[in-house]
Design a protein around this motif. Sequence first.
Motif, short mmCIF file in Angstrom:
data_model
loop_
_atom_site.label_atom_id
_atom_site.label_comp_id
_atom_site.label_asym_id
_atom_site.label_seq_id
_atom_site.Cartn_x
_atom_site.Cartn_y
_atom_site.Cartn_z
N SER A 16 -45.48 32.00 -5.62
CA SER A 16 -44.25 32.28 -6.85
C SER A 16 -45.37 32.18 -8.31
CB SER A 16 -43.40 31.68 -7.35
OG SER A 16 -42.33 32.55 -5.83
N GLN A 17 -45.57 30.08 -8.54
CA GLN A 17 -46.66 30.03 -9.15
C GLN A 17 -47.82 31.08 -9.30
OE1 GLN A 17 -47.36 25.98 -8.99
NE2 GLN A 17 -48.71 25.45 -10.64
N VAL A 18 -48.40 31.18 -8.28
CA VAL A 18 -49.94 31.67 -8.41
C VAL A 18 -49.10 33.10 -9.06
CG1 VAL A 18 -51.72 33.15 -7.17
CG2 VAL A 18 -50.98 30.75 -6.31
N GLU A 19 -48.52 34.02 -8.96
CA GLU A 19 -48.40 34.98 -9.27
C GLU A 19 -48.16 35.13 -10.93
OE1 GLU A 19 -45.30 38.65 -7.83
OE2 GLU A 19 -44.58 37.30 -7.65
N GLN A 20 -47.55 34.22 -11.41
CA GLN A 20 -46.69 33.75 -12.86
C GLN A 20 -47.99 33.52 -12.73
OE1 GLN A 20 -43.82 31.30 -13.05
NE2 GLN A 20 -42.23 32.50 -11.62
N ALA B 112 -52.53 35.35 -17.47
CA ALA B 112 -53.40 35.63 -17.95
C ALA B 112 -53.93 36.99 -17.47
CB ALA B 112 -54.46 34.98 -17.21
N GLY B 113 -53.45 38.15 -17.80
CA GLY B 113 -53.37 39.99 -17.58
C GLY B 113 -54.62 39.87 -16.75
N ILE B 114 -54.65 39.16 -15.03
CA ILE B 114 -55.47 38.80 -14.29
C ILE B 114 -54.51 40.06 -13.31
CG2 ILE B 114 -57.15 38.31 -12.44
CD1 ILE B 114 -57.06 35.58 -14.12
N ASP C 262 -66.04 40.15 -10.34
CA ASP C 262 -65.35 39.74 -11.64
C ASP C 262 -64.15 39.08 -11.71
OD1 ASP C 262 -68.34 39.76 -12.52
OD2 ASP C 262 -67.80 41.77 -13.07
N THR C 263 -63.54 40.59 -11.01
CA THR C 263 -61.76 39.89 -11.21
C THR C 263 -61.41 38.46 -10.23
OG1 THR C 263 -61.13 42.28 -12.25
CG2 THR C 263 -59.08 41.16 -11.29
N GLN C 264 -62.58 38.23 -9.55
CA GLN C 264 -61.82 37.25 -8.49
C GLN C 264 -62.59 35.43 -9.02
OE1 GLN C 264 -64.58 36.85 -5.48
NE2 GLN C 264 -63.74 36.71 -4.13
N GLU D 136 -60.97 30.37 -11.27
CA GLU D 136 -61.03 29.62 -12.86
C GLU D 136 -59.48 29.34 -13.27
OE1 GLU D 136 -64.12 30.95 -14.85
OE2 GLU D 136 -66.00 30.88 -13.87
N LEU D 137 -59.34 30.27 -13.80
CA LEU D 137 -57.37 29.85 -13.65
C LEU D 137 -56.73 29.24 -12.86
CD1 LEU D 137 -55.45 30.87 -15.79
CD2 LEU D 137 -55.12 33.29 -13.57
N LEU D 138 -56.58 29.70 -11.80
CA LEU D 138 -56.06 28.92 -10.58
C LEU D 138 -56.54 27.63 -10.18
CD1 LEU D 138 -54.69 31.97 -8.27
CD2 LEU D 138 -53.85 30.94 -9.66
#
Length: 629
Positions: free
Chosen positions: A51-55, A60-62, A86-88, A93-95
């Motif tokens: 759930s944390q990853v999904e949120q 971030a709009g990814i 690119d999205t990967q 980096e975000l996670l």
Amino acid sequence: MNRYPLWKYLIIVAALAFGVLYTVPNFYGESPAVQIASIKATVHADTTLLSQVEQSLERAGIAQLGLTLDTIGQNPTVRVRFADADTQNRARELLDHELNPDRADPAYIIAPNLLSSTPTWLQRIRALPMYLGLDLRGGVHFLMQVDLDEAINKRLQAIESDLRTLLREKDVHHAGINRDGERLEIRFRDLASRTQAESVIRDAMSDLALQEAGTVADPLVIAALTPVARTSVQDNALKQNITTLKNRINELGVAEPVIQQQGSDRVVVELPGVQDTARAKNIIGRTATLEARLVDVSADGLAAVNGTVPPPFGSERFTIGRGTPVVLKKEVIFSGQQLQGAQATFDENQRAAVSVELNESAGRIMRQVTRENLKKPMAVVLFERGRGEVLTVATIQSEFGSRFQITGLGNAQTANDLALLLRAGALAAPMQIIEERLIGPSLGAANIASGFRSTVYGFAAVSVFMILYYVVFGAVSVLALGINLMLLVALLSVLQATLTLPGIAAIAFTLGMAIDANVLINERIREELRKGTAAQQAIAQGYERAFATILDSNVTTLIAGIFLFMLGSGPVRGFAVVHVLGILTSIFSAVFVSRGLVNLLYGSRRRLQSVAIGQIWRPSPAAGGAARN
């Protein structure tokens, strides 16, 4: 004469259905993905992390194409799919930033990977694509050197400690034990003590070779590892290192890693699909040291738990995972290097536990410590990257020695994790990377394209020749060859084999072997027709008489393939697996399937005058002449 019973056609239909279902997943390709796994023994991926990853991605709009929690194996893993590379990279980096706020003490590893795009309904029946090897998928390759001399050094250090304890327990007086290279020199004050010590050491330590030295006034015994014991220590160190690496990498969900011995002191590690060398080093560097310590239950120790006052002298403050703090004494009861085995089990109340076995010297220390600390807590600490983390705290219920159980673990999963870490938590000998190679996905894609083209071109060339030379029977042979190829790919997919460039070469080689069987059958039929045999009978006898030759030739090549698998390694074994499976599928398709197709075409015709099998040369009535029909 040339009609199959219904059950044989049902077998062919079932084989075709099997081939289609388990071959199709290989054409769906792979999606860029990020996999998240814990690098701490006390932290696991779960639905909360999902759930944390999904949120985080939503904020971030990814955009992601799907999140899954894989609970198979020792360490659950979260996997997230994306539309492009690119999205990967943005998501990774975000996670990494959000899940590991403390860069000095990360809890998760966020690694790029590729996941199959096979539809869910196929995955439910375990219809999955083959794994691709390093040369086809890309990834990282490491060649690691094991310091076996250090393994000998550690073993001698342990023996030195064991000798001191043994002689003290047996009341044998000595004047000191000194280390000289790989020899231990034990000094005595008189010859009688030396003789007594030799008898005690020989009875207790069969791995040591003893030699008398010194003088009458200064007698000594030189102890050294026997050649057999020395080799055994080095072999065990190498095997333990390989086991440690396998366990650590498998926990993180890397698909089909290759970890194998090369030579006498090197280990090859290949991680397909991993494109980040730094993170790959982090994975293979996940080795740990385990220690058991007593909990400091003194007033000063309890006061230091909340961190308001420093721990007392001789104690340290740790946390159980990321939660409850605890203060432990610095004195180590036993370390991971003294373990001889650990298995997950259940105690007398059917609660999860771990059964532990220590070596002799550690068992003696444990017996003494537990006798003096009944009803007091003891902790098992895992040290990784210089940081200690408490895995479990259990109360000492009774005196025990080299065999005991660790209880209070909560559930069977925790017990399995702890047993794994106890068995393979530490390297038996240091390792260093002496060769490092990164294979990009573009090179892997080029290898796949080249292998695919070579197989297609070979198949097309064989098909053209067979149809031109054998006409309808050639077309039947080509169709059987295609079925053979499909069944081979399906079998490799069911077995979840790893396909490499040698494997593609074996597939191309199998096509040649398979068409050879059809050539034998067609020539046998021609031979019967040349003798003037009726067409239906010629077909039957052609298949029957060719079968023995086909079986003989394939059995001999099958034996060669089996020995390649048994004696080879790496790419050679990959070639052998495809080769052996290809022989089995070629016999089935060339004999069983192709005859079924021929029976469908010609078997129902009562008065069959001729068959389309190309030109049949018959001897001319004129001497030495020949005519064709």
